[in-house]
Scaffold this active site. Structure first.
Site, PDB file in Angstrom:
ATOM      1  N   ASP A 219     -11.350  22.555  49.156  1.00 27.60           N
ATOM      2  CA  ASP A 219     -11.202  21.326  49.939  1.00 27.60           C
ATOM      3  C   ASP A 219     -11.173  21.680  51.430  1.00 27.60           C
ATOM      4  O   ASP A 219     -10.836  22.804  51.809  1.00 27.60           O
ATOM      5  CB  ASP A 219      -9.905  20.629  49.526  1.00 27.60           C
ATOM      6  CG  ASP A 219      -9.797  19.230  50.107  1.00 27.60           C
ATOM      7  OD1 ASP A 219     -10.818  18.679  50.563  1.00 27.60           O
ATOM      8  OD2 ASP A 219      -8.675  18.667  50.090  1.00 27.60           O
ATOM      9  N   GLU A 220     -11.512  20.719  52.289  1.00 27.76           N
ATOM     10  CA  GLU A 220     -11.503  20.908  53.753  1.00 27.76           C
ATOM     11  C   GLU A 220     -12.292  22.159  54.129  1.00 27.76           C
ATOM     12  O   GLU A 220     -11.831  22.998  54.930  1.00 27.76           O
ATOM     13  CB  GLU A 220     -10.061  21.008  54.280  1.00 27.76           C
ATOM     14  CG  GLU A 220      -9.192  19.796  53.980  1.00 27.76           C
ATOM     15  CD  GLU A 220      -9.544  18.564  54.807  1.00 27.76           C
ATOM     16  OE1 GLU A 220     -10.539  18.609  55.560  1.00 27.76           O
ATOM     17  OE2 GLU A 220      -8.839  17.549  54.672  1.00 27.76           O
TER      18      GLU A 220
END
Length: 687
Positions: A219-220
């Site tokens: 994620d991110e």
């Protein structure tokens, strides 16, 4: 699991289970939903025997990892407990607990804290005859951290490009690493670097981890650094079942070592990558998205995408020119008050700014109106130690019976009046029914005080009384400067700081108190006095803010744009839209990173769900002087049909600057051109 509620691109991202996948998830596009659905879908489909223990999901904070795991278990049931959800650093620590001995460390290693690291840096500096008082060990540690995150040891820069710190860091790095290893420790960055070494140098370990973790999700992804990318590539093995979710338009952490090229060049790191773009926004009105799209489209290095929403229309963005920063703050506070009265809860309102120093006038204006607020990511301006010390001087000068303030500043800066002296004076005051001030007046008559203490106390009291007379004559800011200079306040604050950067922040806080006083005097004129200033700053309103009112314990949020990432509010004020602030001019001599500043502006705009104010000051105080400011270049990128211009003309000296004239003239011309197009049958722009 029902996938029918996902939009087509979300569904495509969830059901693509093999090979490298890059999910470009624009602001508010439901990326967390996609990640959790994808993991549960993996568990349901179990291609080639995939089980929970074969899945590794990496996030950037422990909080995000905990929340994701809870959502997974809720969606996928008990079997999802076996999915490993953690940060990169937590995963690295687990690897090292099993196998760090292969690199020569003891099996039971420690993770060095900041104090340990700084002690080792200073020792290594002294070994190289570098004065650890002249050079900041924290800065050296920061440079070492940056180097580790880039995957390379600290290098000496070519002549003319580096400075003394680059050379010192290069010199002390080997000694620092040896010292860490000698005491059986690793630092935070080693939790990335050493696991990658293990996988690179030990084929059996690489086989072990690539066989177990057959499906990787990150994620991110735009926030990854080179060391994290290196570890990820090693874990991915030949199958390269890596799903990276992120948004290059929200890459705003290069100063922390993040590399936007990790996401921009993902297909180079993982050949055969499939790209899925999530462009439907579930957060903001289309008017907000049109503005955000126009700003970010100017960045040359990006993955093309255009955010859209079913929430068509919306109110136009208010672009507000204020005479100065004080008026900017007063305007923001008035609009917040008005919107709260119209039914928007305070906790659905945010004020965003580029630097923490911009919060002070906003805090003052909100306090004036009794509006509760919370400062995120940094102490509130009036809670900073130096500011509280200066305010305590004001309180004692205005009211010598304020014992709390008196005890706070009687030995700040140090003047030889210690705790023993004050404790005994307190005893005399209680025993004789006196105020502490009155007991201090009699200090030279008490025989149980340390030698010479009575005289020092009396000297302090005479100084306070002298300044009480000076403040009664007005010129509050001038007299305050005189007071701080006489007692050596700034020098003491500087000497207490652990680094030059911290010292600079402390001194800037003191300067902001002076700016606040000057603005107060300008506004109040002859009525300005120390007591009226203190009454305006009174913290007694905090009790009212904490009490449950009709709307509950709700507060307006104040934060930097960096801190706002991932959050959303119905109403957003993005202040300081000026060259030098947004975009920022660059920190401590570093070159301005205009592309990242544009991404930061995009992040700020897309926090707004319904209404956005972009404010700026025509004049801003810098180093005690009124300096005309130039409108942010990002304002000129806004489509005219999305903007309502508000010009708060107030009496002030000096004509409008050429930059201001040109800025407003350009916008007016663009409005005219738009109107002419519509008149010719062009119709409104498509949304």
């Amino acid at each position: 699991m029902d996938l029918s509620k996902l939009n087509p691109p979300q569904r495509e991202a969830v059901t693509t289970l093999e090979g490298p996948l890059l999910v470009l998830a624009g602001a508010g596009s439901g990326k967390t939903r996609v990640i959790t659905h994808r993991i549960v879908h993996l568990l349901n489909e179990r291609p080639f025997g995939a089980m929970a223990r074969n899945i590794l999901a990496v996030t950037f904070t422990n909080k995000a990892a905990t929340e994701m795991k809870e959502r997974l278990v809720k969606m996928g049931g008990p079997r999802a407990q076996g999915v490993l959800v953690c940060t990169f650093h937590a995963f690295g620590a687990e690897m090292l607990r099993e196998d760090i001995h292969r690199l020569g460390w003891p099996k039971k290693f420690a993770i060095a804290d900041m104090g340990d690291q700084l002690a080792l840096i200073r020792r290594a500096m002294r070994d190289h005859k570098v004065d650890d008082r002249a050079f900041d060990a924290r800065k050296v540690l920061t440079l070492i951290s940056k180097a580790k995150n880039s995957g390379l040891p600290p290098q000496v820069k070519p002549e003319g490009m580096g400075d003394d710190y680059d050379l010192i860091t290069h010199m002390v790095y080997p000694g620092y690493q040896l010292a860490l290893k000698a005491q059986g420790s690793v630092d935070f960055d080693d939790l990335l670097v050493l696991p990658a070494r293990l996988l690179r140098e030990h084929e059996d370990l690489k086989q072990k981890y690539t066989r177990r973790f057959r499906y990787l999700l990150v994620d991110e992804f735009q926030d990854t650094n080179l060391a994290q990318m290196d570890l990820l590539r090693l874990l991915a093995g030949e199958s390269m079942n890596v799903c990276a979710v992120g948004d290059d338009d929200q890459a705003i952490y290069s100063w922390r070592g993040a590399e936007v090229k990790n996401i921009l060049q993902f297909d180079r790191f993982f050949p055969g990558t499939k790209e899925v773009r999530l462009e439907q926004n579930y957060r903001s009105m289309q008017m907000v998205l049109d503005a955000a799209n126009a700003v970010i489209a100017k960045n040359p290095e990006r993955k093309p995408k255009r955010m859209w929403t079913d929430r068509l229309g919306g109110e136009r963005l208010r672009v507000v020119k204020c005479p100065n920063e004080e008026e900017e703050a007063r305007y923001v506070a008035r609009e917040i008050e008005k919107n709260i009265a119209h039914g928007i809860p305070a906790d659905e309102i945010a004020v965003l700014y580029r630097t923490n120093g911009q919060s002070r006038p906003i805090e003052e204006s909100l306090r004036e109106k009794g509006i509760g607020y919370e400062v995120v990511g940094g102490s509130e301006f009036f809670d900073r130690r130096e500011v509280k010390d200066v305010i305590a001087y004001f309180k004692v000068i205005a009211n010598p019976r304020d014992e709390v303030s008196l005890l706070r500043i009687v030995n700040v800066p140090a003047r030889g009046i210690g705790d023993v002296t004050m404790e005994r004076l307190h005893g005399h005051a209680r025993g004789q029914g006196l105020s502490l001030w009155d007991a201090m007046e009699r200090s030279e008559g008490y025989e149980d005080l340390p030698a010479g203490a009575g005289g020092k106390v009396r000297e302090f009291l005479r100084m306070i009384e002298r300044y009480r007379g000076l403040f009664e004559g007005g010129n509050l800011a001038h007299v305050t400067r005189q007071l701080l200079e006489e007692i050596g306040f700034k020098e003491a604050a500087r000497s207490m700081a652990l680094s030059a950067t911290t010292a600079d922040k402390k001194l800037k806080s003191v300067d902001q108190v002076l700016n606040s006083l000057e603005a107060f005097e300008k506004r109040e004129g002859p009525k300005a006095s120390l007591l009226t200033y203190l009454n305006r700053l009174s913290l007694d309103t905090r009790q009212e803010e904490d009490e449950e009112g009709p709307g509950g314990n709700r507060r307006v949020t104040l934060m930097t744009v960096h801190a706002s990432k991932g959050l959303e509010y119905r109403l957003v004020f993005f202040i300081g839209m000026e060259e030098g602030l947004m975009p920022h001019g660059g920190m401590q001599g570093e070159a301005q990173n205009l592309e990242e500043e544009r991404r930061l502006c995009y992040v700020g705009i897309t926090r707004a769900k319904e209404l956005l104010y972009l404010t700026r000051a025509a004049i801003r105080v810098k180093r005690g002087k009124d300096i005309p400011s130039t409108p942010s270049r990002f304002l000129e990128d806004l489509p005219p049909e999305t903007v309502e211009l508000i010009d708060l003309e107030a009496p002030r000296t000096g004509a409008q600057t050429d930059q201001e004239k040109n800025f407003f003239a350009n916008l007016k011309e663009r409005f005219k051109a738009k109107g002419a197009t519509k008149g010719a049958g062009g119709g409104p722009a498509p949304t």
